[in-house]
Enzyme design. Structure first.
Site, PDB file in Angstrom:
ATOM      1  N   ASP A 278       0.864  -1.171   0.000  1.00  0.00           N
ATOM      2  CA  ASP A 278       0.000   0.000   0.000  1.00  0.00           C
ATOM      3  C   ASP A 278       0.914   1.238   0.000  1.00  0.00           C
ATOM      4  OD1 ASP A 278      -2.150   1.720   0.075  1.00  0.00           O
ATOM      5  OD2 ASP A 278      -3.181   0.699   1.708  1.00  0.00           O
TER       6      ASP A 278
HETATM    7  C1  BGC Z   1      -5.122   3.196   0.512  1.00  0.00           C
HETATM    8  C2  BGC Z   1      -5.292   2.201  -0.609  1.00  0.00           C
HETATM    9  C3  BGC Z   1      -5.281   2.895  -1.944  1.00  0.00           C
HETATM   10  C4  BGC Z   1      -3.990   3.671  -2.068  1.00  0.00           C
HETATM   11  C5  BGC Z   1      -3.817   4.343  -3.398  1.00  0.00           C
HETATM   12  C6  BGC Z   1      -3.949   4.120   0.284  1.00  0.00           C
HETATM   13  O1  BGC Z   1      -3.955   5.156   1.197  1.00  0.00           O
HETATM   14  O2  BGC Z   1      -4.978   2.509   1.735  1.00  0.00           O
HETATM   15  O3  BGC Z   1      -6.486   1.484  -0.438  1.00  0.00           O
HETATM   16  O4  BGC Z   1      -5.427   1.968  -2.968  1.00  0.00           O
HETATM   17  O5  BGC Z   1      -3.950   4.637  -1.043  1.00  0.00           O
HETATM   18  O6  BGC Z   1      -4.686   5.397  -3.576  1.00  0.00           O
END
Ligand code: BGC
Length: 751
Positions: A278
Site C-alpha cells: 500500500d
Molecule cells: C489506501 C489504498 C489505496 C492507495 C492508493 C492508500 O492510502 O490505503 O487502499 O489503494 O492509497 O490510492
C-alpha cells in the site's frame, strides 16, 4: 457447436465429439500460458538489475515522478494517471525505454470512474452478484476508456466494526456474502477492462477500537474462517494482483508477513500474480518497529513476498545494493519481476496499441451509464422501518417538503473514492423528487434546516414552516462524505451535529415523515428510530441518487436491499455481528449474570440481512432434499416464497446453518446461500438453495479444515432472524489439510 446440435447423439459419440471439441482449446490455453512464460523469461534474461527493480517500482502522477523515469525503465507501474493524454505520454516514453515494457496504470476505481455507482457497502446491500458485476464492469469500462488498466479494488476486508471509516469500501461483516461479491467484483472489473488488486491483505478491517491503521489481533483459525475467504475468492475469480495491508496482524506487519504473502497466498492458494504494497507501506515498517532503515524495510518486504513498492521508492533505492551485498538473492527479484511481467502479458499490454490521447472522460456519464447507475442504486436501498406504511409517498400527497442538507449535496452523494466523479454530473435527491413530481401537480418545497454538518440550525424555522405547509416530509440526513472512508474513524456514531434535534422537531409537526439516510456506515439513531416512522438507508447512491431514490420513494419500484452488516443501537455495542459464537450464559432478561448490557439492549437495532419491502413475503413448505450428507454432497433446501402484498417486489431468500455441537464453539448462525428473486403480487416461487457439505466445516489454527460428523441446523428466511426448518446429518468427519483444500476451493463460494 450449440448444445441443441448434440441432442439425440449416443453417449459414446457425444463423448468423442466433446473430446474433439475441447482438446484443441485446452491445448491452445496451455500453449498461451507457456508462451507467456517464454516471453517473460526472454525479457528477464535481457534485463539489468536496475531494470528489474524498475518493474517493481510503482509511482504516482506528480512528484516524485520524473517523466524520464519512464523512458529510463525505472517506473514499471504508475498510479493516479487518469487522463488519456497523460497515459499516452507515459506509453510513448515507455516505448523509448531499452526494453519497451508497457507500464501498468493503477487507480482507485471502486464504484465508478466518471459515472458514480453506489459505494461498495451499499452495493453489497443489493445482495446480488449480478448487480456487483454490472457496477464493477461499468466502472472499469469508463476507466479503461482513458487508459487506466489496473484498479486498486475490490476491497476484500471484512469488518465487524462500523467505527472504521473504510467499512464503506467493502461488503460488510459476512464472509460468505463477501466471497460471492468479491468474486463478482473481480470478474466485473476484468470484463470492463481492468485488472484487479484485491486489498488489503489482510485483517485490515479489524483494527482495534475501529481506528484506521491500528493493529489487529485475529487468531489464525478465525483468519481462515472469517477474514481470508473473500481474498481466496478473489484469487479464484482471477484477481491479477493483491495489495498488502498497512496493519500489523498479530504483531507481524502485513507488508512483511511471509505467512500471509507466501504461505497462504502463494503456496496454499496457488496465486501467481503479484503483490503491491500500500501507499508507502514498506517505509512504514520502520514505524512498525521491525526495520531500522529503508534498506531493511525493503529487504524484509521483498523477502516476505511484496513484489512492488507503492510510492516508497525504497526498492529502487536499496534493492540493487541489497542484492550486490548478498542480503537478497537475485532469484527473489527475478521471481517478483516474473510475476509483474506475467501479469502484463496476461492483460495483453504488450500487444495493445497506445491510448488515443483525444479520448476524454467527458464521454461519460452517458444515457446508458446513467440508466445503469440508477438501476443499481435502487437495488441498494434498505427500508429499515416503515410504520403505518408511510412509504411510498401516497398518491393523495399534493405537496412535499424536502428537508435536510444532504437533499441537495451533489458532491456528498458520490461518497468517498469517487475517481473522476464530477459533482456537476450528480442528480441530487431534491432534483430527482422535483423531476418525478413534475406534471403530477405536486408542489415540492425545500429547506436544508441546517448546514452540511448540522451544527448551525438557524434554517430550522424555515424548514418547519415548509413541513407544516406540506402533506408529506422527506428528510435527507446522515454522514457528509468527509466523515466516511479512509482516515475517517469515528468514536461517536450518533447522527452527527444537531440532526437528532432537527428530526425530533420535524416529527413534532405531526406530518408523515420519511427519513432518507445517507452515509457509509450504520449511524446510531437514538430517539429518531421511535419518532420517525419510515427510515430508508440509501448509503452514498452516486450520480443518479435523485432519480433512483424517486423511483423508490414514489413506489415505482419497491426497496429490496438487505443490511450487509448489523446495525447497532449504540457505539458501545461495537464490534457487533450476527455470526458470533454462543456464550455459556445466553441472555436471560431477568438474570443480570447472563449476556447483556446494564444500560442498553443486547440486540441490534436492525439485524444482518434485514430490509423491508412495500409488499410482504410469506415463506412456506421448506424442505431438505436429503438429510444425510456424505463428503462431496450438496445439501439442497427448497422453500416456497409468496408475495402476499399488493405490489411487485424482490426478496433475498437467505439460508443459514448452525453446527450446535462441535469440537469447538461454532457461530450461532452462518449465511451459507442466498438468492434474490422478483415476485408479482400473489405470485409464488419455489427457491432451491444449495450448500456443499464441504462448506459446513471450520478451520483449526494450523489451517486444517475439518467437517465434523453430526447434526447441522438449517434456517431459512428473509433475514438473519430466519426460522429453523430442521436438521441435516453429516455422516462422517473429514479433514482437509491446507494444501489439498486448494483443489476443492471453488465449492466454498458456489452461488
Ligand atoms: C489506501 C489504498 C489505496 C492507495 C492508493 C492508500 O492510502 O490505503 O487502499 O489503494 O492509497 O490510492
Amino acid at each position: 457447436m450449440r448444445l441443441s446440435d448434440v441432442h439425440g447423439l449416443a453417449p459414446l459419440a457425444l463423448a468423442v465429439i466433446l473430446a474433439i471439441a475441447f482438446v484443441p482449446q485446452a491445448k491452445a490455453q496451455e500453449t498461451s500460458s507457456q508462451s507467456i512464460e517464454r516471453r517473460v523469461n526472454e525479457i528477464l534474461r535481457q534485463m539489468t538489475l536496475e531494470e528489474k527493480v524498475g518493474q517493481l517500482n510503482l509511482v504516482s502522477h506528480g512528484p516524485p515522478l520524473r517523466w524520464e523515469d519512464i523512458s529510463e525503465g525505472k517506473a514499471g507501474a504508475l498510479l493516479n494517471f487518469n487522463s488519456a493524454p497523460d497515459v499516452a505520454r507515459a506509453q510513448a516514453l515507455a516505448r523509448q525505454s531499452r526494453l519497451k515494457i508497457p507500464p501498468l496504470f493503477g487507480l482507485d476505481v471502486l464504484h465508478g470512474f466518471r459515472t458514480q455507482f453506489p459505494l461498495p457497502l451499499g452495493e453489497a446491500a443489493a445482495f446480488s452478484p449480478r448487480v456487483s458485476r454490472l457496477a464493477s464492469e461499468w466502472a472499469a469500462k469508463e476507466a479503461a476508456y482513458v487508459g487506466v488498466n489496473w484498479t486498486f479494488a475490490p476491497m476484500a476486508d471484512l469488518s465487524r466494526d462500523s467505527r472504521w471509516g473504510r467499512i464503506v469500501e467493502g461488503f460488510g461483516e459476512d464472509p460468505y456474502l463477501g466471497s460471492v461479491l468479491t468474486a463478482a467484483r473481480v470478474e466485473g472489473f476484468r470484463q470492463g477492462g481492468l485488472a484487479a488488486a484485491a486489498k488489503h491483505f489482510a485483517g485490515y478491517g479489524a483494527p482495534q477500537g475501529g481506528r484506521d491503521y491500528d493493529t489487529t489481533y485475529i487468531p489464525r483459525a478465525e483468519m481462515y474462517d472469517t477474514y481470508l475467504p473473500p481474498f481466496r475468492a478473489a484469487v479464484e475469480a482471477g484477481s491479477a494482483s493483491f495489495m498488502a495491508a498497512f496493519n500489523a496482524l498479530n504483531g507481524e506487519p502485513s507488508t512483511a508477513n511471509p505467512w500471509l504473502l507466501t504461505d497462504i497466498l502463494r503456496k496454499q492458494w496457488g496465486f501467481d500474480g503479484f503483490v503491491t504494497s500500500d501507499w508507502v507501506g514498506i517505509g512504514e515498517l520502520i514505524n512498525h518497529g521491525i526495520a531500522v532503515d529503508g534498506a531493511e524495510a525493503a529487504r524484509k518486504a521483498i523477502l516476505a513476498g511484496v513484489d512492488m513498492d507503492m510510492m516508497g521508492l525504497l526498492y529502487i533505492k536499496h534493492l540493487p545494493d541489497e542484492v550486490r551485498a548478498g542480503r537478497v538473492p537475485e532469484s527473489v527479484i527475478d521471481e517478483s519481476v516474473r510475476r509483474v511481467l506475467r501479469t502484463k502479458f496476461r492483460m495483453g499490454l504488450f500487444d495493445r496499441p497506445d491510448m488515443d490521447p483525444s479520448r476524454s472522460d467527458s464521454a461519460f456519464p452517458n444515457p446508458e451509464s446513467r440508466q445503469m447507475a440508477r438501476a443499481v442504486a435502487r437495488e441498494t436501498f434498505v427500508l429499515l422501518q416503515n410504520r403505518g406504511d408511510v412509504l411510498p409517498v401516497p398518491a393523495s400527497a399534493r405537496s412535499i417538503a424536502v428537508i435536510g442538507p444532504l437533499a441537495d449535496a451533489p458532491h456528498d452523494q458520490m461518497g468517498p473514492h469517487a475517481a473522476r466523479g464530477h459533482k456537476e454530473d450528480s442528480v441530487t435527491v431534491l432534483e430527482g423528487i422535483r423531476r418525478r413530481a413534475q406534471g403530477t401537480g405536486i408542489t415540492v418545497r425545500h429547506a436544508p434546516a441546517c448546514d452540511l454538518f448540522c451544527r448551525d440550525t438557524s434554517g430550522l424555522p424555515a424548514a418547519l414552516d415548509a413541513a407544516k405547509q406540506s402533506d408529506f416530509v422527506i428528510a435527507v440526513f446522515g454522514e457528509p462524505q468527509e466523515l466516511s472512508g479512509e482516515a475517517a474513524s469515528r468514536a461517536h456514531l450518533e447522527l452527527n451535529g444537531k440532526q437528532i434535534d432537527v428530526l425530533e422537531e420535524l416529527a413534532k409537526t405531526g406530518k408523515p415523515v420519511a427519513l432518507i439516510l445517507l452515509g457509509g456506515r450504520p449511524q446510531v439513531l437514538g430517539s429518531v428510530a421511535e419518532r420517525v416512522p419510515a427510515i430508508l438507508m440509501a448509503w452514498y447512491p452516486g450520480t443518479e441518487a435523485g432519480p433512483a431514490l424517486a423511483d423508490v420513494l414514489f413506489g415505482d419500484v419497491s426497496p429490496s436491499g438487505k443490511l450487509p452488516l448489523t446495525w447497532p443501537r449504540a457505539t458501545g455495542q461495537l464490534p457487533f455481528y450476527y455470526n458470533r459464537l454462543p456464550t455459556g450464559r445466553p441472555t436471560k432478561p431477568e438474570n443480570r449474570f447472563t449476556l447483556q448490557y446494564i444500560d442498553e439492549a443486547i440486540t441490534p437495532l436492525y439485524p444482518f440481512g434485514w430490509g423491508l419491502s412495500y409488499t410482504q413475503f410469506a415463506y412456506a413448505d421448506a424442505a431438505m432434499a436429503q438429510k444425510q450428507l456424505d463428503q462431496g454432497q450438496v445439501l439442497e433446501v427448497s422453500v416456497s416464497v409468496k408475495n402476499t402484498g399488493a405490489r411487485e417486489g424482490q426478496e433475498v431468500v437467505q439460508l443459514y446453518t448452525r453446527d450446535p455441537v462441535a469440537s469447538r464453539s461454532r457461530p450461532l448462525r452462518e449465511l451459507k446461500a442466498f438468492e434474490k428473486i422478483a415476485l408479482k403480487p400473489g405470485e409464488t416461487k419455489r427457491v432451491t438453495l444449495r450448500v456443499p457439505v464441504e462448506s459446513l466445516g471450520f478451520h483449526l489454527d494450523d489451517g486444517t479444515y475439518l467437517v465434523e460428523a453430526g447434526a447441522i441446523q438449517v434456517f431459512v428466511g428473509g433475514s438473519s432472524l430466519a426460522e429453523p426448518i430442521g436438521e441435516a446429518e453429516i455422516t462422517k468427519t473429514f479433514r482437509i489439510p491446507p494444501m489439498e483444500r486448494r483443489a476443492s476451493a471453488s465449492t466454498s463460494i458456489a452461488q
